[in-house]
Motif scaffolding. Structure first.
Motif, mmCIF file in Angstrom:
data_model
loop_
_atom_site.group_PDB
_atom_site.id
_atom_site.type_symbol
_atom_site.label_atom_id
_atom_site.label_comp_id
_atom_site.label_asym_id
_atom_site.label_seq_id
_atom_site.Cartn_x
_atom_site.Cartn_y
_atom_site.Cartn_z
ATOM 1 N N ILE A 1 0.842 -1.203 0.000
ATOM 2 C CA ILE A 1 0.000 0.000 0.000
ATOM 3 C C ILE A 1 0.874 1.249 0.000
ATOM 4 O O ILE A 1 0.682 2.174 -0.802
ATOM 5 N N TRP A 2 1.829 1.278 0.913
ATOM 6 C CA TRP A 2 2.646 2.487 1.076
ATOM 7 C C TRP A 2 3.522 2.762 -0.142
ATOM 8 O O TRP A 2 3.561 3.880 -0.654
ATOM 9 N N LEU A 3 4.242 1.753 -0.619
ATOM 10 C CA LEU A 3 5.193 1.994 -1.714
ATOM 11 C C LEU A 3 4.483 2.357 -3.005
ATOM 12 O O LEU A 3 4.976 3.192 -3.781
ATOM 13 N N SER A 4 3.340 1.736 -3.273
ATOM 14 C CA SER A 4 2.601 2.089 -4.484
ATOM 15 C C SER A 4 2.098 3.526 -4.408
ATOM 16 O O SER A 4 2.110 4.261 -5.409
ATOM 17 N N ALA A 5 1.666 3.960 -3.202
ATOM 18 C CA ALA A 5 1.182 5.339 -3.055
ATOM 19 C C ALA A 5 2.322 6.347 -3.166
ATOM 20 O O ALA A 5 2.169 7.418 -3.781
ATOM 21 N N ASP B 1 3.247 6.563 -6.903
ATOM 22 C CA ASP B 1 2.263 7.167 -7.794
ATOM 23 C C ASP B 1 1.856 8.570 -7.351
ATOM 24 O O ASP B 1 1.874 9.520 -8.134
ATOM 25 N N ASP B 2 1.501 8.707 -6.069
ATOM 26 C CA ASP B 2 0.907 9.964 -5.609
ATOM 27 C C ASP B 2 1.926 11.000 -5.141
ATOM 28 O O ASP B 2 1.700 12.208 -5.288
ATOM 29 N N VAL B 3 3.041 10.542 -4.555
ATOM 30 C CA VAL B 3 4.015 11.480 -3.994
ATOM 31 C C VAL B 3 5.102 11.822 -4.997
ATOM 32 O O VAL B 3 5.392 13.002 -5.264
ATOM 33 N N PHE B 4 5.716 10.801 -5.590
ATOM 34 C CA PHE B 4 6.850 11.030 -6.488
ATOM 35 C C PHE B 4 6.470 10.922 -7.964
ATOM 36 O O PHE B 4 7.320 11.158 -8.832
ATOM 37 N N HIS B 5 5.236 10.531 -8.261
ATOM 38 C CA HIS B 5 4.681 10.526 -9.627
ATOM 39 C C HIS B 5 5.555 9.742 -10.608
ATOM 40 O O HIS B 5 5.804 10.187 -11.734
ATOM 41 N N GLY B 6 5.991 8.557 -10.155
ATOM 42 C CA GLY B 6 6.837 7.742 -11.012
ATOM 43 C C GLY B 6 6.147 6.544 -11.631
ATOM 44 O O GLY B 6 6.715 5.857 -12.481
ATOM 45 N N GLY B 7 4.921 6.245 -11.206
ATOM 46 C CA GLY B 7 4.163 5.163 -11.798
ATOM 47 C C GLY B 7 4.657 3.784 -11.402
ATOM 48 O O GLY B 7 5.397 3.595 -10.435
ATOM 49 N N SER B 8 4.276 2.812 -12.207
ATOM 50 C CA SER B 8 4.548 1.410 -11.889
ATOM 51 C C SER B 8 6.040 1.086 -11.911
ATOM 52 O O SER B 8 6.512 0.230 -11.158
ATOM 53 N N GLY B 9 6.787 1.771 -12.775
ATOM 54 C CA GLY B 9 8.223 1.508 -12.832
ATOM 55 C C GLY B 9 8.923 1.871 -11.536
ATOM 56 O O GLY B 9 9.784 1.127 -11.041
ATOM 57 N N LEU B 10 8.545 3.018 -10.960
ATOM 58 C CA LEU B 10 9.147 3.421 -9.689
ATOM 59 C C LEU B 10 8.698 2.482 -8.568
ATOM 60 O O LEU B 10 9.488 2.152 -7.678
ATOM 61 N N TYR B 11 7.443 2.038 -8.621
ATOM 62 C CA TYR B 11 6.959 1.080 -7.619
ATOM 63 C C TYR B 11 7.765 -0.219 -7.673
ATOM 64 O O TYR B 11 8.155 -0.770 -6.644
ATOM 65 N N ALA B 12 8.043 -0.695 -8.882
ATOM 66 C CA ALA B 12 8.845 -1.915 -9.028
ATOM 67 C C ALA B 12 10.252 -1.702 -8.456
ATOM 68 O O ALA B 12 10.816 -2.590 -7.812
ATOM 69 N N ALA B 13 10.811 -0.506 -8.685
ATOM 70 C CA ALA B 13 12.150 -0.217 -8.150
ATOM 71 C C ALA B 13 12.124 -0.194 -6.621
ATOM 72 O O ALA B 13 13.029 -0.737 -5.968
ATOM 73 N N PRO C 1 11.663 14.068 1.427
ATOM 74 C CA PRO C 1 11.083 14.743 0.260
ATOM 75 C C PRO C 1 11.581 14.234 -1.081
ATOM 76 O O PRO C 1 10.934 14.453 -2.107
ATOM 77 N N SER C 2 12.746 13.603 -1.111
ATOM 78 C CA SER C 2 13.366 13.202 -2.377
ATOM 79 C C SER C 2 13.121 11.732 -2.671
ATOM 80 O O SER C 2 13.281 10.877 -1.788
ATOM 81 N N ALA C 3 12.754 11.427 -3.905
ATOM 82 C CA ALA C 3 12.532 10.035 -4.304
ATOM 83 C C ALA C 3 13.821 9.224 -4.218
ATOM 84 O O ALA C 3 13.801 8.039 -3.846
ATOM 85 N N TYR C 4 14.950 9.847 -4.541
ATOM 86 C CA TYR C 4 16.222 9.125 -4.505
ATOM 87 C C TYR C 4 16.622 8.783 -3.071
ATOM 88 O O TYR C 4 17.072 7.672 -2.783
ATOM 89 N N VAL C 5 16.444 9.733 -2.159
ATOM 90 C CA VAL C 5 16.764 9.468 -0.753
ATOM 91 C C VAL C 5 15.803 8.431 -0.185
ATOM 92 O O VAL C 5 16.199 7.519 0.550
#
Length: 464
Positions: A263-267, A270-282, A327-331
């Motif tokens: 639940i958390w990682l998908s949100a 998608d919602d916080v870092f706006h990276g979609g399914s690829g970012l969720y898989a990462a 705040p950062s997707a990379y961090v």
């Protein structure tokens, strides 16, 4: 190990004990032939299982177009453990573990082959997937306690903690490989072949069981097959052993409130870092990598103290709170590695400490309760934190989960110290800065205090 009456009883020497010195290194359990066979079979079947999980969700989504239907599939897998988990432990204590595993592993293989046949023939419907998921869940009710309580028979008491850690590393390795293989296979030739690979993968553990040298197993006393009240006996046994009940309570809180990462990682993706399914898989891959690191590091430790369990659980909760505001997707992605490592360390430490503190003839029932509490919280934690995420945002949901875990670890730590006859001493004078648990004045540590170390009678120092 101790007897139910509290008297000490040392296990009789076995051929394994004489041949294998009690040394602990990261891979020390793999020096034991029977465990090597067990681990090799497990890595193949675990990879097949992860392939099936990913392919199963994709198939349900493609058949129905509904995410809710995917949720129903997950519920069908976990529901049997919640409803019947304790009875699986009773069965595991009544029968020889190796024989039970022949049946359960074979049954799960047949379930995979059934779904493969339906899919490859073009006749698959969503109820076939539901049926297979529920059937697999039913088999898991017996397979899980039988498999977990079989580990001490394979490696002996000295290597239980190491073997449990390697089992977790095995599972996390398959979690990294399985979805990737499933994605390639499904894209190339279709989902049916992924299900077929899963069904055939269970030949590996069955072969490993066949090749084991039964004379090198550490025998476990079996409960009477027609005895009455064995389920109540298991619950009563846990209730009077604080070194069992409090780790199980803690792992229940962590499973319900701290392990809602889908639940958390998908949100976040998608919602916080706006990276979609690829970012969720990462994110998911990094969590699995962190868990693998945690399992391997846990395999190096020589003890599973409850002090380590409560401290690591507290750190896990604090880490969730801290990461929630990044705040950062990379961090955020980088911090998933230590979060995964801490979460897996808590799970391994709780599992091994409970196994080592349980009398062999009760281990199946105790481990079934452990797994029921850990997994059974999913149907409650998932909807709760899904609602929190929708209503207040994922950062709040993530932080609330961490706060509950941190508070639960603190309360369990204090309860264990109280049961051990210890009190918290805080001395902040210059040169005397000490925060430690010490025996209460005028109260000598009794049998319960001694039970709060890595084994039933291992000494009261585990909480100091």
């Amino acid at each position: 190990m101790s007897t139910g009456s509290g008297a000490d009883s040392a296990p009789a020497p076995t051929t394994y004990d004489k041949k294998i010195p009690a040394k602990t290194s990261m891979f020390s359990s793999l020096r034991i032939r029977n465990y090597r066979l067990f681990a090799a079979g497990a890595v193949v079947s675990n990879t097949g299982t992860w392939m099936a999980r990913i392919t199963q969700d994709w198939l349900v989504l493609s058949l129905t177009g509904s995410s809710a239907a995917v949720g129903v599939t997950t519920a069908m897998q976990f529901l049997p453990m919640l409803l019947f988990g304790l009875y699986g432990g009773v069965i595991a204590d009544r029968f020889t573990k190796r024989n039970l595993l022949f049946v359960t592993q074979g049954a799960m293989g047949l379930g995979g082959l059934f779904l493969a046949a339906m899919t490859l023939s073009g006749h698959v419907e969503v109820w076939h997937v539901y049926l297979t998921a529920f059937f697999t869940g039913l088999v898991t009710v017996v397979d899980n306690p039988a498999r977990q309580s079989f580990v001490p028979e394979l490696v002996g008491p000295e290597q239980v903690r190491n073997a449990v850690s390697l089992n977790s590393a095995n599972f996390q390795s398959a979690r990294l490989v399985g979805p990737a293989v499933a994605g390639v296979l499904t894209a190339a030739v279709g989902p049916g072949w992924a299900f077929l690979a899963n069904g055939l993968s269970f030949l590996a553990p069955i072969t490993g069981l066949l090749l084991m040298r039964t004379g090198e197993l550490t025998p476990t006393p079996l409960a009477p097959r027609r005895g009455k009240g064995q389920l109540r006996e298991g619950l009563a046994y846990v209730r009077v052993h604080p070194e069992l009940i409090w780790p199980i309570v803690l792992i229940g809180f962590i499973g319900t409130f701290g392990f809602n990462f889908p639940i958390w990682l998908s949100a976040y993706a998608d919602d916080v870092f706006h990276g979609g399914s690829g970012l969720y898989a990462a994110f998911t891959t990094l969590m699995a990598a962190g868990s693998l690191i945690g399992a391997l590091l846990a395999a190096r430790r020589r003890s599973s103290r409850l002090r380590m369990l409560t401290a690591t659980a507290g750190l896990f909760g604090v880490a969730l709170i801290a990461v929630a505001a990044v705040p950062s997707a990379y961090v955020f992605a980088a911090l998933l590695l230590p979060v995964g490592a801490l979460g897996l360390t808590v799970n391994v430490t709780a599992n091994s400490s409970v196994q080592m503190a349980t009398d062999p003839e009760m281990r199946g029932r105790v481990m079934s309760l452990f797994m029921m509490v850990f997994v059974g919280g999913t149907p409650f934690g998932g909807p709760l934190f899904g609602w929190l995420t929708d209503a207040y945002g994922v950062r709040v949901s993530f932080a609330v989960g961490g706060l509950v875990v941190a508070l639960a670890s603190l309360c369990v730590g204090l309860a264990l110290a109280r049961a051990a006859g210890l009190r918290l001493r805080v001395d902040l004078r210059r040169g005397q800065r000490v925060v430690a648990f010490v025996p209460r004045e005028g109260l000598a540590p009794g049998p319960r205090a001694e039970g709060l170390a890595s084994g039933p009678r291992a000494g009261a120092g585990a909480l100091r």
